[in-house]
Motif scaffolding. Structure first.
Motif, PDB file in Angstrom:
ATOM      1  N   ALA A 407     -10.763  21.207 -61.231  1.00 58.34           N
ATOM      2  CA  ALA A 407     -11.620  21.211 -60.333  1.00 58.34           C
ATOM      3  C   ALA A 407     -11.326  20.179 -59.080  1.00 58.34           C
ATOM      4  O   ALA A 407     -11.349  20.346 -58.035  1.00 58.34           O
ATOM      5  CB  ALA A 407     -13.172  20.847 -60.659  1.00 58.34           C
ATOM      6  N   ALA A 408     -10.666  18.863 -59.438  1.00 60.58           N
ATOM      7  CA  ALA A 408     -10.094  18.015 -58.707  1.00 60.58           C
ATOM      8  C   ALA A 408      -8.972  18.324 -58.121  1.00 60.58           C
ATOM      9  O   ALA A 408      -8.390  17.688 -56.958  1.00 60.58           O
ATOM     10  CB  ALA A 408     -10.339  16.702 -59.185  1.00 60.58           C
ATOM     11  N   THR A 409      -8.207  19.099 -58.831  1.00 60.73           N
ATOM     12  CA  THR A 409      -6.526  19.066 -58.306  1.00 60.73           C
ATOM     13  C   THR A 409      -6.515  19.596 -56.711  1.00 60.73           C
ATOM     14  O   THR A 409      -7.153  20.712 -56.706  1.00 60.73           O
ATOM     15  CB  THR A 409      -6.074  20.130 -59.186  1.00 60.73           C
ATOM     16  OG1 THR A 409      -5.958  19.756 -60.458  1.00 60.73           O
ATOM     17  CG2 THR A 409      -4.321  20.267 -58.741  1.00 60.73           C
ATOM     18  N   GLY A 410      -6.015  19.004 -56.060  1.00 63.71           N
ATOM     19  CA  GLY A 410      -5.778  19.173 -54.570  1.00 63.71           C
ATOM     20  C   GLY A 410      -7.038  19.034 -53.689  1.00 63.71           C
ATOM     21  O   GLY A 410      -7.041  19.759 -52.537  1.00 63.71           O
ATOM     22  N   ALA A 411      -8.089  18.954 -54.444  1.00 61.98           N
ATOM     23  CA  ALA A 411      -9.486  19.108 -53.608  1.00 61.98           C
ATOM     24  C   ALA A 411      -9.589  17.584 -52.819  1.00 61.98           C
ATOM     25  O   ALA A 411      -9.383  16.658 -52.899  1.00 61.98           O
ATOM     26  CB  ALA A 411     -10.493  18.958 -54.585  1.00 61.98           C
ATOM     27  N   ASP A 412     -10.392  18.075 -51.669  1.00 61.57           N
ATOM     28  CA  ASP A 412     -10.901  17.158 -50.524  1.00 61.57           C
ATOM     29  C   ASP A 412     -12.169  16.269 -51.151  1.00 61.57           C
ATOM     30  O   ASP A 412     -12.595  15.210 -50.711  1.00 61.57           O
ATOM     31  CB  ASP A 412     -11.244  17.566 -49.081  1.00 61.57           C
ATOM     32  CG  ASP A 412      -9.714  17.894 -48.689  1.00 61.57           C
ATOM     33  OD1 ASP A 412      -9.263  17.308 -47.534  1.00 61.57           O
ATOM     34  OD2 ASP A 412      -9.062  19.047 -48.821  1.00 61.57           O
ATOM     35  N   ALA A 413     -12.919  17.217 -52.038  1.00 62.40           N
ATOM     36  CA  ALA A 413     -14.279  16.684 -52.434  1.00 62.40           C
ATOM     37  C   ALA A 413     -14.443  17.316 -53.812  1.00 62.40           C
ATOM     38  O   ALA A 413     -14.171  18.322 -54.035  1.00 62.40           O
ATOM     39  CB  ALA A 413     -15.366  16.964 -51.469  1.00 62.40           C
ATOM     40  N   LEU A 414     -15.379  16.596 -54.508  1.00 61.77           N
ATOM     41  CA  LEU A 414     -16.067  16.996 -55.592  1.00 61.77           C
ATOM     42  C   LEU A 414     -17.454  17.038 -55.282  1.00 61.77           C
ATOM     43  O   LEU A 414     -18.082  16.129 -54.643  1.00 61.77           O
ATOM     44  CB  LEU A 414     -15.915  16.104 -56.830  1.00 61.77           C
ATOM     45  CG  LEU A 414     -14.364  16.260 -57.461  1.00 61.77           C
ATOM     46  CD1 LEU A 414     -14.356  15.166 -58.574  1.00 61.77           C
ATOM     47  CD2 LEU A 414     -13.959  17.383 -57.725  1.00 61.77           C
ATOM     48  N   LEU A 415     -18.165  18.151 -55.804  1.00 58.34           N
ATOM     49  CA  LEU A 415     -19.753  18.083 -55.402  1.00 58.34           C
ATOM     50  C   LEU A 415     -20.451  18.394 -56.647  1.00 58.34           C
ATOM     51  O   LEU A 415     -20.278  19.551 -57.381  1.00 58.34           O
ATOM     52  CB  LEU A 415     -19.873  19.152 -54.461  1.00 58.34           C
ATOM     53  CG  LEU A 415     -21.352  19.920 -54.196  1.00 58.34           C
ATOM     54  CD1 LEU A 415     -22.077  18.504 -53.544  1.00 58.34           C
ATOM     55  CD2 LEU A 415     -21.526  20.962 -53.179  1.00 58.34           C
ATOM     56  N   LEU A 416     -21.214  17.468 -57.196  1.00 57.97           N
ATOM     57  CA  LEU A 416     -21.920  17.367 -58.623  1.00 57.97           C
ATOM     58  C   LEU A 416     -23.266  18.172 -58.167  1.00 57.97           C
ATOM     59  O   LEU A 416     -23.959  17.575 -57.634  1.00 57.97           O
ATOM     60  CB  LEU A 416     -21.871  16.103 -59.052  1.00 57.97           C
ATOM     61  CG  LEU A 416     -21.932  15.975 -60.704  1.00 57.97           C
ATOM     62  CD1 LEU A 416     -21.902  14.476 -61.169  1.00 57.97           C
ATOM     63  CD2 LEU A 416     -23.567  16.263 -60.845  1.00 57.97           C
ATOM     64  N   LEU A 417     -23.429  19.266 -58.754  1.00 52.65           N
ATOM     65  CA  LEU A 417     -24.501  19.902 -58.870  1.00 52.65           C
ATOM     66  C   LEU A 417     -25.404  20.276 -59.916  1.00 52.65           C
ATOM     67  O   LEU A 417     -26.864  20.673 -59.755  1.00 52.65           O
ATOM     68  CB  LEU A 417     -24.404  21.392 -58.085  1.00 52.65           C
ATOM     69  CG  LEU A 417     -23.877  21.425 -56.506  1.00 52.65           C
ATOM     70  CD1 LEU A 417     -23.438  22.589 -56.033  1.00 52.65           C
ATOM     71  CD2 LEU A 417     -24.804  20.675 -55.602  1.00 52.65           C
ATOM     72  N   THR A 418     -25.002  20.049 -61.252  1.00 55.99           N
ATOM     73  CA  THR A 418     -25.662  20.238 -62.380  1.00 55.99           C
ATOM     74  C   THR A 418     -25.399  19.105 -63.052  1.00 55.99           C
ATOM     75  O   THR A 418     -24.233  18.461 -63.322  1.00 55.99           O
ATOM     76  CB  THR A 418     -25.108  21.294 -63.057  1.00 55.99           C
ATOM     77  OG1 THR A 418     -25.405  22.588 -62.278  1.00 55.99           O
ATOM     78  CG2 THR A 418     -26.238  21.578 -64.221  1.00 55.99           C
ATOM     79  N   GLU A 419     -26.575  18.299 -63.888  1.00 54.07           N
ATOM     80  CA  GLU A 419     -26.583  16.963 -64.167  1.00 54.07           C
ATOM     81  C   GLU A 419     -26.009  17.119 -65.987  1.00 54.07           C
ATOM     82  O   GLU A 419     -26.626  16.632 -66.631  1.00 54.07           O
ATOM     83  CB  GLU A 419     -27.968  16.380 -64.419  1.00 54.07           C
ATOM     84  CG  GLU A 419     -29.106  17.116 -65.131  1.00 54.07           C
ATOM     85  CD  GLU A 419     -29.690  18.015 -64.479  1.00 54.07           C
ATOM     86  OE1 GLU A 419     -30.895  18.385 -64.820  1.00 54.07           O
ATOM     87  OE2 GLU A 419     -29.026  18.942 -63.583  1.00 54.07           O
TER      88      GLU A 419
END
Length: 468
Positions: A407-419
């Protein structure tokens, strides 16, 4: 109140509906009442096959502990079948546990409950039942729905034949992710009805494992309304704390500290004071909108407007989170990769109904983002259904990935939506190295280790705290 010795003895139960409520509820009843035969029926053959699957990991509902309960009772006194009328005819008690979605057209569209499946169940029971049958409303229903069920059942016996029906309301108070615990050790069991002997027959089942003081008896209408009211009050607390979270971000206060301070007040209490992306699931929004519709039906416009605002603020919170992310990423996410951590509406469930992730992800897709979504229990098929498009490559598209690293590969951001718990244990140095810099973590659940993420070089925004 002690059980009524004149109450009918229940030896056979049929539950119509093998979904999130019917399956787990009947599994626990069968587990705790081994002398009662319990059959869950549904017209969906694939769902019944899944409940009967030898591999318990294939059960159609994911709930911690459910597989063990099913394993103990299935084949002994817990059964799953598509032979609906046959099992209704053999039952002393029939539970109605079918979906009651919000109407999408006609009178009350967007607010009122669609009761077509409840009516269909009542008509099927009226046709197939034999002798004295206790009919139990388990689905979440508008107050006074029992009148319609009673009318349909009464019409099946116009001349006072050998068949007789008693209608009870027994709403569920389950939280997804802890449904088995909620069933095995409930805060209360609520039984509403006008037939004392039928009430005590159902109470006697629950008394096999629930203390008598936790079995509450009311009239039909109070029981039906109590379910809507409970969900409305819980949702109200979520919208309330999220409104304060926005204010905290604007004033540099910390919503977690505010929640802890007010939660120690015994009049308020600490539960449901966790800021986040808003409430989801099958019940909260549907039940509040149903409450709004009922209030307007009875001319209570001010009351309707009050509860309607709880839903409006919930939707605003989700839009706000999407807009915060876009703003922080220099005002555009077009062509940017965003890793989405979690899609289910809460942890420990595969349920995505009304998940906050749906609205937030759709906003980002509309802005041209490329979403890399990871969730341990939500299937690609479910993601496609919820997002209204198949997975694919390119701007405004999404695809599912198996882990946080991808999910992080090449990403500008991570968005955490489920705990999900494993999102609290991310290897941030390794993850940050995979992202395009400057990179961000947007934690809408305050679940991640923000200090570790910052130490790894990420900018961090946390709900109710803002950017620190």
């Amino acid at each position: 109140m002690p059980p009524d010795s004149s109450s009918p003895t229940v030896t056979s139960i049929c539950c119509i509906g093998a979904g999130y409520v019917g399956g787990p509820t009947m599994a626990v009843i069968a587990d705790r009442c081994p002398d009662v035969q319990v059959t869950v029926v549904d017209i969906n053959q694939a769902r019944i096959d899944a409940w009967n699957a030898a591999d318990l990991s294939q059960l159609p509902v994911y709930e911690p502990g459910l597989d063990a309960v099913v394993a103990r009772a299935r084949g002994r006194n817990l059964h799953f079948s598509t032979a609906v009328e046959e099992h209704i005819a053999a039952a002393d008690m029939v539970f109605i546990s079918v979906n009651t979605p919000t109407k999408t057209k006609g009178i009350g569209a967007g607010q009122a409950s669609d009761l077509r499946w409840v009516e269909a169940c009542a008509r099927t029971v009226a046709k197939a039942a034999t002798g004295h049958t206790i009919v139990v409303e388990k689905s979440t229903l508008p107050v006074r729905t029992a009148e319609a069920v009673q009318a349909i059942l009464a019409a099946a016996n116009p001349n006072g034949g050998s068949r007789r029906f008693s209608v009870l309301s027994n709403p569920e108070f389950l939280a997804e992710g802890s449904a088995i615990t909620d069933l095995e050790a409930p805060d209360r069991v609520l039984i509403g009805g006008n037939d004392p002997s039928a009430i005590e027959a159902l109470a006697a089942l629950y008394a096999s494992w629930v203390p008598q003081e936790r079995i509450l008896r009311t009239n039909l209408w109070s029981s039906e309304l109590s379910k809507l009211t409970a969900n409305a009050f819980l949702a109200q607390r979520i919208s309330s704390i999220n409104s304060i979270a926005a204010l905290c971000e604007a004033t540099e206060a910390n919503v977690q500290e505010v929640a802890r301070a007010i939660g120690t007040d015994s009049r308020i209490g600490p539960k449901f004071l966790k800021a986040g992306p808003g409430f989801g699931g099958s019940c909260f929004q549907k039940d509040i909108l149903n409450l709004v519709y009922l209030c307007r039906h009875y001319g209570l416009e001010e009351v309707a407007a009050y509860w309607e605002q709880v839903v409006s603020l919930n939707q605003w919170q989700q839009q706000r989170i999407a807009h915060v992310l876009i703003t922080k990423l220099f005002g555009t996410v077009s062509g940017k990769h965003i890793g989405v951590l979690g899609f289910a509406f809460k942890a420990d469930t595969n349920d995505t109904r009304e998940s906050p992730a749906i609205r937030i992800c759709k906003e980002l897709l509309e802005e041209g983002a490329i979403l890399q979504i990871v969730d341990p229990k939500v299937s690609e098929q479910q993601l496609a259904q919820d997002l209204g498009q198949a997975s694919g490559a390119g701007e405004g598209r999404w695809h599912q990935v198996p882990d946080v690293e991808q999910a992080a590969t090449g990403a500008d951001a991570l968005l955490l939506l489920t705990e999900w718990q494993h999102f609290a244990q991310i290897n941030w140095p390794a993850v940050a190295a995979l992202m395009r810099q400057p990179a961000w973590l947007f934690d809408a659940r305050a679940k991640a280790d923000a200090n570790a993420a910052r130490a790894a070089g990420l900018n961090v925004w946390t709900v109710g705290e803002g950017q620190l």
